[in-house]
Structures are given as structure tokens and as C-alpha cells.
Write a protein that holds these residues in place. Structure first.
Motif, PDB file in Angstrom:
ATOM      1  N   ARG A 127      29.294  32.854  41.328  1.00 18.11           N
ATOM      2  CA  ARG A 127      30.484  32.156  40.840  1.00 18.11           C
ATOM      3  C   ARG A 127      31.759  32.933  41.144  1.00 18.11           C
ATOM      4  O   ARG A 127      32.813  32.353  41.376  1.00 18.11           O
ATOM      5  N   LYS A 128      31.662  34.246  41.131  1.00 19.21           N
ATOM      6  CA  LYS A 128      32.828  35.103  41.365  1.00 19.21           C
ATOM      7  C   LYS A 128      33.196  35.175  42.850  1.00 19.21           C
ATOM      8  O   LYS A 128      34.381  35.278  43.191  1.00 19.21           O
ATOM      9  N   PRO A 130      33.630  33.187  45.542  1.00 20.08           N
ATOM     10  CA  PRO A 130      34.709  32.425  46.195  1.00 20.08           C
ATOM     11  C   PRO A 130      36.122  32.840  45.773  1.00 20.08           C
ATOM     12  O   PRO A 130      37.080  32.656  46.530  1.00 20.08           O
ATOM     13  N   SER A 131      36.274  33.404  44.602  1.00 20.20           N
ATOM     14  CA  SER A 131      37.613  33.756  44.117  1.00 20.20           C
ATOM     15  C   SER A 131      38.035  35.182  44.484  1.00 20.20           C
ATOM     16  O   SER A 131      39.179  35.551  44.242  1.00 20.20           O
ATOM     17  N   VAL A 132      37.135  35.958  45.083  1.00 23.29           N
ATOM     18  CA  VAL A 132      37.457  37.344  45.431  1.00 23.29           C
ATOM     19  C   VAL A 132      38.197  37.377  46.768  1.00 23.29           C
ATOM     20  O   VAL A 132      37.717  36.863  47.763  1.00 23.29           O
ATOM     21  N   LYS A 133      39.371  37.976  46.744  1.00 23.94           N
ATOM     22  CA  LYS A 133      40.170  38.114  47.956  1.00 23.94           C
ATOM     23  C   LYS A 133      39.959  39.521  48.501  1.00 23.94           C
ATOM     24  O   LYS A 133      40.195  40.501  47.811  1.00 23.94           O
TER      25      LYS A 133
END
Length: 171
Positions: A127-128, A130-133
Motif C-alpha cells: 500500500r505504501k 505507490p506513494s513513495v517518491k
């Protein structure tokens, strides 16, 4: 009649509770939700109950089974693993802060299923992801590692989950 500004700035002065009042209040609170012995002692301290009376009230609550640290720790552990997705280390740390003894913590955390722990951290990382840049694979893995460790999982469990999640993401 309007209240002046000074009346709102002053904190309300509370009369300290007696041991009987504290007992009645804690019985009401404990009947609604589980409380640890540390929670009860902390509340009584804020209510101004003396040290000797606190111990007596706590003993009565334990005798009447309003407070049971083992039952509290089991419920807390179950909830944090299944709902919050915490790891064992974070649960242990929080139970210590709640005033639960180390032997109770050890017994309760020994019942946690290692397979569910692995599944929990994997789903959290998926879940995390996709949001990690990140600019590189190295940076991505570092951020996921810090996230997993922050949730209270062991280093080995987190690194294995990162390997699996990253391998699945590349496919």
C-alpha cells in the motif's frame, strides 16, 4: 451576563478526588473499556489521589477484576496486530509505557503468529509503495525500510518483505 476574558484564561480549579470517588470513577471507566494498571495510576495521579490511596484503589479494582493487565495486554495486542498492523517491537514498547509488566508482555507477544506478521508488513509495504517518491531503487528501499521499522517490525522481517514487494513490482 457576559464573562470577562480573564475568566476564560484561568484553568478550572479541581477538587482532588477521594479514594472512594476515584474507585467509583475507575469502575465506570473500566466497565466501558479495558484499562491497564498504569492507566489507572496515571488517572488517579491527575485526580490528586494520594500515593497510598492509589495503591489501595488499584488493589480493589484488580480483586474485583475491573483491571487485569494480562487481559488488557491480550486485547491490546490483538487489536494492534489485526487493525493497526503494528509489529511486535512497537506493541512491546507501548505496553511498557502503559505499565504492563515484562513477563505479561512476553507471554502475550509469544502468541503472535509470525505468518500473520509477515503478511501484515507485506500488505502495508504494498500500500505504501505507490506513494513513495524516490530517485533510485536504493532510496526506495531505504524509505520502505524506515517505514517498516517505524511500524515496529524486526529488521529481518522488513527486509524480506521489501525484497518480495519490490520483486513483485518489477514483474
Amino acid at each position: 451576563m457576559r464573562k470577562s476574558v480573564e475568566q476564560f484564561d484561568k484553568p478550572k480549579e479541581r477538587k482532588p478526588k477521594s479514594a472512594d470517588e476515584a474507585l467509583q470513577s475507575l469502575m465506570r471507566l473500566c466497565s466501558r473499556a479495558e484499562k491497564s494498571s498504569g492507566d489507572a495510576l496515571r488517572l488517579m495521579r491527575t485526580w490528586g489521589v494520594s500515593e497510598t490511596e492509589r495503591v489501595g484503589v488499584l488493589r480493589k479494582l484488580m480483586e474485583m477484576r475491573f483491571i487485569d493487565d494480562e487481559r488488557y495486554a491480550e486485547a491490546y495486542c490483538r487489536e494492534k496486530v489485526s487493525v493497526s498492523g503494528w509489529g511486535v517491537r512497537k506493541i512491546v514498547q507501548q505496553l511498557r509505557l502503559k505499565g504492563v509488566s515484562n513477563d505479561i508482555i512476553a507471554r502475550v507477544t509469544a502468541t503472535i503468529d509470525s505468518e500473520s506478521v509477515s503478511q501484515n508488513i507485506e500488505s502495508k509495504l504494498r500500500r505504501k509503495l505507490p506513494s513513495v517518491k524516490s530517485k533510485s531503487e536504493y532510496e526506495l528501499r531505504g524509505k520502505l525500510l524506515r517505514y517498516g521499522l517505524g511500524l515496529g517490525y524486526d529488521y529481518d522481517v522488513v527486509t524480506q518483505a521489501i525484497e518480495k514487494v519490490c520483486a513483485d513490482a518489477e514483474e
